[in-house]
Each structure stands twice: as structure tokens, then as C-alpha cells.
Design a protein around this motif. Sequence first.
Motif, PDB file in Angstrom:
ATOM      1  N   ALA A 155      28.808  16.055 -25.857  1.00  0.00           N
ATOM      2  CA  ALA A 155      28.022  15.343 -24.842  1.00  0.00           C
ATOM      3  C   ALA A 155      27.328  16.287 -23.869  1.00  0.00           C
ATOM      4  CB  ALA A 155      28.934  14.388 -24.059  1.00  0.00           C
ATOM      5  N   VAL A 156      27.639  17.570 -23.923  1.00  0.00           N
ATOM      6  CA  VAL A 156      27.093  18.507 -22.940  1.00  0.00           C
ATOM      7  C   VAL A 156      25.578  18.597 -23.053  1.00  0.00           C
ATOM      8  CG1 VAL A 156      26.990  20.940 -22.298  1.00  0.00           C
ATOM      9  CG2 VAL A 156      29.201  19.840 -22.674  1.00  0.00           C
ATOM     10  N   PHE A 157      25.070  18.691 -24.274  1.00  0.00           N
ATOM     11  CA  PHE A 157      23.625  18.866 -24.418  1.00  0.00           C
ATOM     12  C   PHE A 157      22.827  17.672 -23.881  1.00  0.00           C
ATOM     13  CE2 PHE A 157      19.918  17.872 -27.095  1.00  0.00           C
ATOM     14  CZ  PHE A 157      19.045  18.796 -26.538  1.00  0.00           C
ATOM     15  N   PRO A 158      23.107  16.420 -24.290  1.00  0.00           N
ATOM     16  CA  PRO A 158      22.327  15.320 -23.710  1.00  0.00           C
ATOM     17  C   PRO A 158      22.473  15.218 -22.198  1.00  0.00           C
ATOM     18  CG  PRO A 158      24.132  14.469 -25.075  1.00  0.00           C
ATOM     19  CD  PRO A 158      24.028  15.927 -25.340  1.00  0.00           C
ATOM     20  N   LEU A 159      23.635  15.578 -21.677  1.00  0.00           N
ATOM     21  CA  LEU A 159      23.797  15.562 -20.224  1.00  0.00           C
ATOM     22  C   LEU A 159      22.936  16.639 -19.569  1.00  0.00           C
ATOM     23  CD1 LEU A 159      27.665  15.076 -19.969  1.00  0.00           C
ATOM     24  CD2 LEU A 159      25.901  13.390 -19.450  1.00  0.00           C
ATOM     25  N   ALA A 160      22.894  17.828 -20.181  1.00  0.00           N
ATOM     26  CA  ALA A 160      22.067  18.901 -19.636  1.00  0.00           C
ATOM     27  C   ALA A 160      20.596  18.518 -19.638  1.00  0.00           C
ATOM     28  CB  ALA A 160      22.284  20.186 -20.440  1.00  0.00           C
ATOM     29  N   VAL A 161      20.149  17.871 -20.697  1.00  0.00           N
ATOM     30  CA  VAL A 161      18.759  17.431 -20.764  1.00  0.00           C
ATOM     31  C   VAL A 161      18.476  16.390 -19.679  1.00  0.00           C
ATOM     32  CG1 VAL A 161      17.065  16.223 -22.180  1.00  0.00           C
ATOM     33  CG2 VAL A 161      18.496  17.990 -23.192  1.00  0.00           C
ATOM     34  N   THR A 162      19.419  15.483 -19.445  1.00  0.00           N
ATOM     35  CA  THR A 162      19.236  14.478 -18.405  1.00  0.00           C
ATOM     36  C   THR A 162      19.088  15.142 -17.038  1.00  0.00           C
ATOM     37  OG1 THR A 162      20.570  12.918 -19.688  1.00  0.00           O
ATOM     38  CG2 THR A 162      20.220  12.410 -17.373  1.00  0.00           C
ATOM     39  N   VAL A 163      19.899  16.162 -16.777  1.00  0.00           N
ATOM     40  CA  VAL A 163      19.778  16.889 -15.513  1.00  0.00           C
ATOM     41  C   VAL A 163      18.393  17.510 -15.387  1.00  0.00           C
ATOM     42  CG1 VAL A 163      20.600  18.897 -14.230  1.00  0.00           C
ATOM     43  CG2 VAL A 163      22.242  17.324 -15.252  1.00  0.00           C
ATOM     44  N   LEU A 164      17.911  18.119 -16.467  1.00  0.00           N
ATOM     45  CA  LEU A 164      16.587  18.743 -16.420  1.00  0.00           C
ATOM     46  C   LEU A 164      15.505  17.715 -16.112  1.00  0.00           C
ATOM     47  CD1 LEU A 164      16.774  21.210 -19.444  1.00  0.00           C
ATOM     48  CD2 LEU A 164      16.680  21.801 -17.020  1.00  0.00           C
ATOM     49  N   TYR A 165      15.613  16.535 -16.692  1.00  0.00           N
ATOM     50  CA  TYR A 165      14.595  15.517 -16.466  1.00  0.00           C
ATOM     51  C   TYR A 165      14.577  15.080 -15.014  1.00  0.00           C
ATOM     52  CZ  TYR A 165      13.063  14.774 -21.228  1.00  0.00           C
ATOM     53  OH  TYR A 165      12.479  14.929 -22.456  1.00  0.00           O
ATOM     54  N   ARG A 166      15.693  15.242 -14.300  1.00  0.00           N
ATOM     55  CA  ARG A 166      15.741  14.832 -12.891  1.00  0.00           C
ATOM     56  C   ARG A 166      15.372  15.951 -11.945  1.00  0.00           C
ATOM     57  NH1 ARG A 166      21.420  11.496 -13.540  1.00  0.00           N
ATOM     58  NH2 ARG A 166      20.598  10.016 -15.037  1.00  0.00           N
ATOM     59  N   GLU A 167      15.483  17.180 -12.412  1.00  0.00           N
ATOM     60  CA  GLU A 167      15.320  18.298 -11.486  1.00  0.00           C
ATOM     61  C   GLU A 167      14.091  19.142 -11.742  1.00  0.00           C
ATOM     62  OE1 GLU A 167      17.123  18.527  -8.936  1.00  0.00           O
ATOM     63  OE2 GLU A 167      18.539  16.991  -9.513  1.00  0.00           O
ATOM     64  N   VAL A 168      13.437  18.996 -12.883  1.00  0.00           N
ATOM     65  CA  VAL A 168      12.322  19.860 -13.240  1.00  0.00           C
ATOM     66  C   VAL A 168      11.139  18.983 -13.589  1.00  0.00           C
ATOM     67  CG1 VAL A 168      11.498  21.670 -14.795  1.00  0.00           C
ATOM     68  CG2 VAL A 168      13.896  21.626 -14.101  1.00  0.00           C
ATOM     69  N   GLY A 169       9.944  19.394 -13.202  1.00  0.00           N
ATOM     70  CA  GLY A 169       8.754  18.608 -13.493  1.00  0.00           C
ATOM     71  C   GLY A 169       7.680  19.410 -14.179  1.00  0.00           C
ATOM     72  N   GLY A 170       6.666  18.692 -14.681  1.00  0.00           N
ATOM     73  CA  GLY A 170       5.490  19.326 -15.269  1.00  0.00           C
ATOM     74  C   GLY A 170       5.809  20.109 -16.515  1.00  0.00           C
ATOM     75  N   ASP A 171       4.991  21.159 -16.748  1.00  0.00           N
ATOM     76  CA  ASP A 171       5.157  21.978 -17.942  1.00  0.00           C
ATOM     77  C   ASP A 171       6.496  22.689 -17.966  1.00  0.00           C
ATOM     78  OD1 ASP A 171       2.673  21.204 -18.689  1.00  0.00           O
ATOM     79  OD2 ASP A 171       1.659  23.090 -18.193  1.00  0.00           O
ATOM     80  N   ARG A 172       7.046  22.979 -16.799  1.00  0.00           N
ATOM     81  CA  ARG A 172       8.350  23.647 -16.767  1.00  0.00           C
ATOM     82  C   ARG A 172       9.425  22.793 -17.403  1.00  0.00           C
ATOM     83  NH1 ARG A 172       9.864  25.472 -10.986  1.00  0.00           N
ATOM     84  NH2 ARG A 172       8.843  23.543 -10.401  1.00  0.00           N
ATOM     85  N   LEU A 173       9.252  21.471 -17.335  1.00  0.00           N
ATOM     86  CA  LEU A 173      10.244  20.591 -17.944  1.00  0.00           C
ATOM     87  C   LEU A 173      10.290  20.778 -19.446  1.00  0.00           C
ATOM     88  CD1 LEU A 173      12.259  18.250 -17.896  1.00  0.00           C
ATOM     89  CD2 LEU A 173      10.316  16.687 -18.056  1.00  0.00           C
ATOM     90  N   ALA A 174       9.117  20.754 -20.100  1.00  0.00           N
ATOM     91  CA  ALA A 174       9.081  20.885 -21.552  1.00  0.00           C
ATOM     92  C   ALA A 174       9.674  22.213 -22.000  1.00  0.00           C
ATOM     93  CB  ALA A 174       7.644  20.744 -22.053  1.00  0.00           C
TER      94      ALA A 174
END
Length: 940
Positions: A155-174
Motif C-alpha cells: 500500500a505504500v506506493f499508492p499512498l505515496a502517489v496520493t501524497v504527491l497529488y496533494r502536495e505537488v502541482g503542475g509539471d512537477r507533479l508528473a
Amino acid sequence: MAGTPGWRGWAAGGVGVRSSRPAERIARWRAGRWHGAAMPSLQDPPSARSGPLLFALCFAGVVAGAVPAVVVPVLPDIARELGVSPGAANWAVTAGLLTSAVTVPVFGRIADLRAGRGVLVCCLSVLAVGAVLSALAPSFPLFLLGRALQGTAGAVFPLAVTVLYREVGGDRLASAVALVSGTLAVGGGLGPVAAGLLNRVYPGYRVLFWGCAAVAVCSVLLVVLFVPRGSGVDAGGRVDVAGAAVLGTGLVLVMLPLSQGGSWGWTSPAVPAMAVAAALVLGIFVRVERGRRDPLLAMDLLRRRPIVVANVLSALVGAVMYLAVLVLTQLVRGRPEAAGYGFGASALTASVVYLLPMTIASMIAAPIGGRSVVRFGARFTLVVAGLAGVGGFGVLTVAHDRPYQVVVASFAIGVMVSLGYAAIPSLLAEFVPASRIGMANSANALTRWIGGAAASSFVAAVLAAFTANGGPPREGAIVVLSGSGVVVALTVVSLARFGLPAPWAAGAGPARVSAMSDDVHMIASASDPSGAEGSWTDLPWLVNADPERVLGLPASDADSDARLMAAVYRASVDVHRDAPPWVRRQLLALDAARYGDRELSARIAAVSVEDVDTEPWRVLWSTGSQSDPHFRMNPSGHTGGVDAVVTTFSDGRHVVVTGSKDRTVRVRDLETGRPVGGPMSDLNGRVWAVATEVVDGRPCVVTAGDWAVRAWDLATRRQTGELPGINGEVWCLGTAVVRGRPCVLAGDDDVSVRVWDLASGEQVGELTGHNDFLMAIDTLVIDDRPHAVGCMSGGKVWRWDLTTGQPVGEPLPGHDGEAWAVATAVVGGRVHAITAGHDATVRVWDLVMGREVGRLVGHEGTVSAVVTAVIGGELRVVTGGSDGTVCLWEPAAGRQIGRELVFPAPVHALTVTPEGSLVVGFGGDVAVLSLHAGPDSTGP
């Protein structure tokens, strides 16, 4: 006021919205078809913080990828030391797979509802405990329990991706998502290599699991230090526990035969029996989940073709990784004199010389994959990944008698796995709203696990088929398995190139839309060239057409207007996809304003819908915290739900003041929506209520929250005082003039409601007679005496004379449950109070007669905000609820005026300006609308 002696400093407050505890989210449309979700409020983090954040999540990704694989090289040691057969020892792998199958969707759902950091810390902590248990276990059952706990690594990977979606925006997110995704491949390759080396220095398996525990603890510390709490998601939803149990049972029935079929024998009756049982159980799960309003896995989303293709691609890439490791190990450890192939390598040599290149390739390809996804898109990256796999497995198929050939093949396959892991989450992001990103990535992770388990079973079956008389498998097994890898890689290329609908972006990578901010990811393209299916610029068609037809518009060259409209359409598509056209019209108009295009918003609001009048309102402006991970709208600045809104004058202009669960208060120009100055942020807790007042000629803001009521100078944003004597959380504020002195009223957790003088900060009174918490309060003047009306946690409604502090009459019976909001008005000489509560009702009270005179019913959940206005001499009530709607009422007739306004998130705060504009706090955002009330409209 500044420098007043003898107290801790103070400022004045005014009456605005009586904020209350946020209501439980009711994510449903009135007919049961609308599955709304609170939009995560994603902010673009400071660059100084994004580096450590990304490092912490990448480290967690490496740990998550390594832990499942580290056990493979030490299986013989486990069997020997714990006294079990080699076949039984294989359960050390199966136990983790089964736990992952059960926990991944549950943790993904929790991550969608709550801050990702806490869930991530929980997963890694359980992993560390499991590693310690396996290291200490004196018996095989306890060892297996430890391995089962380590299965939370899935479950670590999907949780890490969820954190990124909340904390990072724009091209840096991808690029960030791609990089973290690629670390899974790094961990998967690094785990066996590290295990082999460690086993050579420290024989046995116990030191290895102590090492796993150590790196898991390090990962927990990094997450705690560098991952923000992330308060931007409404936590009102729930986890479908019954659905999780059914899904877990079905997945266990799938994974058991896949992982143990080789040991049981594929002709064993248990294998088909479990397959049939799995089909029945999963069929029940799908049927039940389709009817749930808070599904564990949203079937309406997962059955869409892009999501199905993305999950199949994930299963194929997962299969490639397991296939490559097993084939390479079998090949290089084979003895030429016995098998006719191989190099007779030891386990350590196989790991370091032949598997390590795959890990190195993954490490190199992970950041390259991130850049490729940003520049060229996920599809292109997946095609390149598939071609790398074709090359790697092709070499193994036709030439595997020289060490360098195997090393080259290993490197190429590592590139495929890393690029594939990097691209698939970004592919999902094109079709999945941010409110469901945790669920979507969890389902995707599940398919990857299933693909890996299926590949392991396939390898075992092929090796068994090419084995005779107890000897090693013949060389044909290597050829068949490598050829199968070529087929899988070609399938990845084909699906990436032809299996997906036209990309949202016209062109290979992200584009810029001039009407949007610089980091907007252009997600849609132009009109249908034939014109038969409408176009992105055909507003009536977009409002009235089936969303599936709209979303299926083919990509072609487009102008910026069409691209902007495509982005607007998708901003809240998860809400309006199954809603009637008039709801879609509202949401598209709102989202156009969130992109800063008021003219487009007005044109959408004017679109005709059959049997529905044109909307009697228009959006003046709105913020957009970020409903889709690819683009940024007019940011609210808040990273949590807006719980309070008020309006006031400052420096010659009308401004909107908002308080949020993110512990900040922000100010915007009421006319333009632009921020005015910086935030008031030195708060120690959630801002439940905000009030404004002018003290000594200066506009001030009063805030209420956790254990404090504070005053701020609106011009300088500096705190000027804090009320003494607060003993708990303060839910609401009110202001009044008592004996000629401006005062503020506040209640806290000790049930008391105190009155303080704003000028001196001294307590000048206390309201008596009640024994419940004060949830909301409003003040008014009756017969030249100041009065207050309060809603209590027990549902009752009290009225007090502020001059004496004594209650006036008996308390009104109130609501069935907590009463959460109150507003007052005087109409025709009669004093009325309007209250709203947890029972989804709005009640109208005649305070002179002391009885209920009307009840307004229409919301589908808690009514959390209420304000009043007088239009044409008639009382009007505006209410907002956790169901994401705002309603306008004529209380005298007990009827709703027009249709409700629909928002893509729960509404927790409202106010009406003297000019008749409606200010709405929904989710983490704020919108200002003109209700066209006419010249006779006055504020509350």
C-alpha cells in the motif's frame, strides 16, 4: 486599542457566518445518482520543501519494492532454521502477497478520505513491526505472521502517489509521480541483491529482517519529518468495511492458487474450486459496490476503457519484472554440463553480476521516465518501455550463451520496468479525478501484484513442463519464457499505442493555455472535425449531451478557447457525469469562473436546458484549489476546508475574509477575487469562526478556534490580542453593543458563554441557564435591548438578554440532534430566528411567540450554514449543506425558490453582502455569486 494596559490585547469582531463543526460529507445526488466528492485542495509546495518530500517518498518506494523480494534468496535458510519443507517455506512469499491484496484497497480508500501522511506512517510502521517479528520468530507460524504484516508494503506506493497529488502541482507533479513510481523497480531489483550480499556476510535470514526493520524505521522518520500533514481532504466519507471483507476474500481466493498452484499441482481440485469461488465472491463484490454511495472501489470508474487498459498495462509490467528475475536466475544458475545452458553462477553471483544491471537500469531510467512523461506523455513513454522489453527478451530468446548478452538483456528489461512504472500513474491521472486517485492507484497496484503472481505461476508451470526424470529444465524452457516476455512487451506497445482513447492533450506532452495560469496542463483538445458529435466550443451541446460522448471527442488541432473549455468540462466531471443537464450547466459555469473567464461562465449559465429556466444567478469569481492534478486554477491559498466567511471594508474596498481548517485566515477583494495582503497564520488550530469589526477606527478580524480567540489588525495582519479565560475549543463568535460598549460573545468546551468588552479585553458578563455547548450564535436588538440567539449541541435554541445575561423564556425545542447554524431577522415588526441542524432541516422560529412557524426541508445532509436577507420586504433564507448544495427559501410559504445551486464539495460557510452578492465557502474554495435579487435586497 494597541497598548491598552492590564490585558493581553484585544480586537473587535462583527457578525458574519456562524460557523460550526464541518458536517459529515453526504456524497450523493438527490436521486441517488450523483456521487460528489470533496475536492482535495492541492497547493504547489515551496521548492525548498519539495526536495525533501520527494526524497522521503522515493525512499519509501524503494523500501516497498524491496521488502517483498528480499525473502527469495534466503528461502533455503528459512526452511532449514525453522524446520519446514522448501514448499512450505514458499509461504513466506505468499503471506505478504495475500496481505497486500487485502490491505491495498482499504488504505487507498482511507488515503482518499484523510491526510496521506498518517496512513503512510501507519503502513511503514506495521511493516517495521512485521520485520522485527520475523527476525525474532522462534516458529514458522510466527514468522509467517511477521511476513503477513510486511505485506502492508504493497500500500505504500499508492499512498505515496496520493501524497504527491496533494502536495505537488503542475509539471512537477508528473515528474515526481514518475520518479516515485520508478523507485518500485529499483527496490524490486535491489532487494534480492542486497539480500544475497548480506546473506554472504551474515548467513541465515534473521539479520536480513533486522535490516528490513531498520530501513522501515528510517522511512517512517523521513515521512514524519518531510511529508506535510496535508489537511486538504474532507474526511467526512467512510470506508466500506463489509466491502473490504468481501473483496479481501475474493482476492485471497485468486492469489492462493496463483502462488501455490505449483506446489499443490495445477490439476489439484483445490485450484479450480478456488477459481470458481473467487469468481462468485468477486461477482458479489462488484454487484454490491455498484449500489453503494461510498464504494471501496468505484466500479463506474474502473470499468471505463482507459482505466481498464491502464490496469492491464500495470499487470503486464508487473508480470515482466517477476518473469525477468525468475528467467535470469534460472538461466545463469544452470550448469552447462547438466542443462546445456547457463554459467553455473552461485546465488550471489547471479544477484550481483546479472540482476544488478537491471537495478542499475531502473535507477537510471526512473528520473528519465519522469522527464519523458512530462515532455512526451505517458503513452510515448510506455511505447518506449515496451520496445526496451522487446529488445531485452528478444536477446534472451535468440542469444543467451555469453554473459554480456544476459547483462545487456537484464539492463534493457530494467529500463522497461522502470519506465512502465513511471508512466502508468500519469496515464491514470488523465482519466481519474483527484478525489479518487488513492482508490485508482490502489486498484492499479493490485493488478500489478496479480500480474506478478500470475507470472510466477506461469514460470513454474513452464519449468515443470520442460523437466524430465528429475533433471534440470531443458533449454527450451528459457526460449519459451523469453519469447513470452517478447509477447508481453509487444502487448504493452500495442495497448499504449492503440488501446487508449485519444489523449486529452493535443500533442505529445503538456501544452499551455493562455487563459490559464502558467502551470496548467492542457487536458483536452479540439472539436470533432466532422461536427456530427458537437465540439468543445458548442456550449449547448456540452451542457446537454451525454458526458461519455463529450469525453470521447477525438483529438485534433485546436485553438485556446476549445482547449480551455475542455479543461473546464473535466474539472468537475466526476460530479456532473451522472447529473441532469441543469446541474452540469451550473458546475461548468462555476468552473469557467475558477479559470478566470467570467464571460465564458456567463455564456454557459445562459445555455438553455429543456424544461428548466435560465439560471437566475451568475458567478462573479471563484477560486479553484485543484480538482485535477494536472492544472492549477485561481488558487484559494487554503489547503483545508473553508469553515467561515465574512465581508467587511478595508482600505476603501470591500473584502472577503475566510477562515480554514488549515489554521489560516485569508483576505480577498470582493470585486475581483484577488488576494489582499498575506495570510494571518500564527494560529494554533483550526479556524472555526471569523468576525470583523472596526475598533479605534481600524478594521479588525476576530478568529475562534482551538483554545483561543484572537484579534488581528486587518491592515497589518498582525495579532493584536487574545482573550483570556478560554478553556477549550471555540465553535462560534458573535458581536453586540452592550451598555454602549462593543462586545464579543464566545462559548467553549466548558459549556460557558462569556461576553468580553472589545476595547479593554475584560469579561463583562456571562450567559446562563444552558447546559450544552454553544454551536452557533447570532445577535439582534429587540425593544432597544441587545439579545443573542444560540444553537446548542443538544439541538435546543436559547435566547438571552445580553444586558442581564439571563435567558428569555424557555428554550425552544430545536432540532433532532445538534443545531449547527443560526441567523436572525426582523420582518414586519416580528423577530425571527432561523436555525439549521444535523437533522437536515431548517426551522423558522417566531421569537415573540416562542414557537416554530415553519420548516424548510430539501437538503440531503447536515445543513451547516444559514444566512438571511430581506428582499422586497419579504424574508429570504439562504442555506448551505454538506450535500454540496445552496438553497434559497421563502420561509413564509415554506418553499424553495428556484433550483438549488450545486457545488463540487460540501458547503460549510455562507454570507450575503448588502448589495445582494452571495459568498460561498465550499471545500477549500470560495465563490461569489450575484443572485439578481434586485434593488430591494438587503443583507442580513
